[in-house]
Design a protein around this motif. Structure first.
Motif, PDB file in Angstrom:
ATOM      1  N   ARG A 296      21.035  47.604  32.030  1.00  0.00           N
ATOM      2  CA  ARG A 296      20.631  49.007  31.848  1.00  0.00           C
ATOM      3  C   ARG A 296      19.368  49.115  31.002  1.00  0.00           C
TER       4      ARG A 296
ATOM      5  N   GLU B 170      18.345  58.748  40.913  1.00  0.00           N
ATOM      6  CA  GLU B 170      19.708  58.358  40.566  1.00  0.00           C
ATOM      7  C   GLU B 170      20.288  57.332  41.544  1.00  0.00           C
ATOM      8  N   ASP B 171      20.038  57.508  42.845  1.00  0.00           N
ATOM      9  CA  ASP B 171      20.629  56.575  43.813  1.00  0.00           C
ATOM     10  C   ASP B 171      20.026  55.178  43.694  1.00  0.00           C
TER      11      ASP B 171
ATOM     12  N   LYS C 143      18.698  53.939  40.917  1.00  0.00           N
ATOM     13  CA  LYS C 143      19.163  53.425  39.621  1.00  0.00           C
ATOM     14  C   LYS C 143      20.574  52.843  39.769  1.00  0.00           C
ATOM     15  N   ASN C 144      21.463  53.574  40.466  1.00  0.00           N
ATOM     16  CA  ASN C 144      22.822  53.076  40.681  1.00  0.00           C
ATOM     17  C   ASN C 144      22.824  51.794  41.514  1.00  0.00           C
ATOM     18  N   PHE C 145      21.880  51.711  42.470  1.00  0.00           N
ATOM     19  CA  PHE C 145      21.759  50.496  43.285  1.00  0.00           C
ATOM     20  C   PHE C 145      21.416  49.305  42.407  1.00  0.00           C
ATOM     21  N   TYR C 146      20.435  49.485  41.520  1.00  0.00           N
ATOM     22  CA  TYR C 146      20.030  48.387  40.639  1.00  0.00           C
ATOM     23  C   TYR C 146      21.140  48.005  39.656  1.00  0.00           C
ATOM     24  N   LEU C 147      21.982  48.970  39.303  1.00  0.00           N
ATOM     25  CA  LEU C 147      23.094  48.666  38.392  1.00  0.00           C
ATOM     26  C   LEU C 147      24.194  47.880  39.102  1.00  0.00           C
ATOM     27  N   MET C 148      24.148  47.850  40.452  1.00  0.00           N
ATOM     28  CA  MET C 148      25.084  47.027  41.219  1.00  0.00           C
ATOM     29  C   MET C 148      24.472  45.673  41.568  1.00  0.00           C
TER      30      MET C 148
ATOM     31  N   THR D 174      18.720  56.178  49.391  1.00  0.00           N
ATOM     32  CA  THR D 174      19.948  55.914  50.147  1.00  0.00           C
ATOM     33  C   THR D 174      19.699  55.986  51.645  1.00  0.00           C
TER      34      THR D 174
END
Length: 269
Positions: free
Chosen positions: A21, A37-38, A40-45, A165
């Motif tokens: 993060r 946001e989408d 960012k969430n992808f990179y957090l996975m 996305t």
């Protein structure tokens, strides 16, 4: 897609650890913008994505499909520095032309290479262009609204999707086929790439429509149309359409007769 598909070999998926993060926060601070946001969430996975596959030609695997999304560290800005090391070297911003068409109707406003937009490379497309994350409005402050655009090799922009996305779905459904992004341009993919499209049809919602429009990917040459104007020119010089050959001869004879008649009258006087 798997190796059970006809001719497909060496399907490779590179597993990547999630991005930290703080790495994402550092990227946002460095570039003075907030990741959507989408994405960012992808990179957090997973810190990026890479999947390739080959086809067997004469029992020798040939690399074909490539699906890439750059990691956070490779999400680099385009147009932010000179192409060369000279102090007055040109930049992408020098390509800006105020006379370029802006968005209207169905055509959204294109990104700008200068300070009006922030552009980051998501996928280098194996040298066939670049898929970019674009912040189109960066002045006076960066707008959080982003879009995904394709920059072709001639440095023309082509809109792909409003969100990351939606782009990710396009990437997967087109199987990473060569030049698939060009299917979203006015000139389409090359004839060579079209052959691969026909062999491994992208998994699209409307496959029937894709097959109907498949011929539009090929540049059609009609020799009759191409050489039509070249054939016309000498024909028009030799035979004007409004004057048949017979009338031309009779007109010439009449003119000669009139001339000799006038010459005779003059000599009698």
């Amino acid at each position: 897609l798997s190796e059970t598909s006809p001719g497909v070999a060496e399907v490779t998926f590179v597993e990547k650890e999630p991005a930290e993060r703080h790495t994402i926060i550092s990227w946002e601070q460095k570039n003075s913008c907030v990741l959507p946001e989408d994405l960012k969430n992808f990179y957090l996975m997973t810190d990026g994505f890479q999947m390739t596959w080959s086809v067997k030609t004469d029992d020798t695997p040939m690399p074909l499909g490539s699906m890439v999304i750059n990691s956070v560290s490779k999400l680099c800005r385009l147009g932010g520095s000179s192409m060369y090391t000279l102090p007055s070297a040109p930049t992408l911003a020098d390509l800006e032309d105020d006379t370029d068409e802006e968005g209207n109707g169905d055509k959204p406003e294109k990104p700008h290479f200068d300070s009006r937009s922030l552009i980051f490379e998501l996928d280098p497309c194996n040298g066939n262009g670049k898929v970019c994350l674009v912040y189109k409005h960066a002045e006076p402050v960066v707008s959080p609204d982003t879009e995904i655009w394709f920059l072709d090799r001639a440095l023309y922009w082509h809109f792909l999707t409003k969100t990351f996305t939606a782009y990710y779905r396009l990437l997967i459904t087109h199987l990473g086929l060569p030049q698939w992004q060009y299917a979203f341009t006015s000139y389409g993919v090359s004839p060579q790439a079209k052959q691969w499209f026909n062999m491994y049809k992208p998994i699209t919602i409307n496959t029937a429509l894709l097959s109907e429009e498949a011929d539009s990917f090929v540049n059609k040459l009609d020799p009759n149309k191409v050489f039509k104007s070249k054939n016309k020119t000498p024909v028009l010089k030799k035979k004007p359409p409004s004057q048949p050959p017979g009338s031309q001869k009779s007109h010439t004879g009449m003119t000669t007769a009139k001339t000799s008649s006038l010459a005779g009258n003059a000599s009698r006087k």
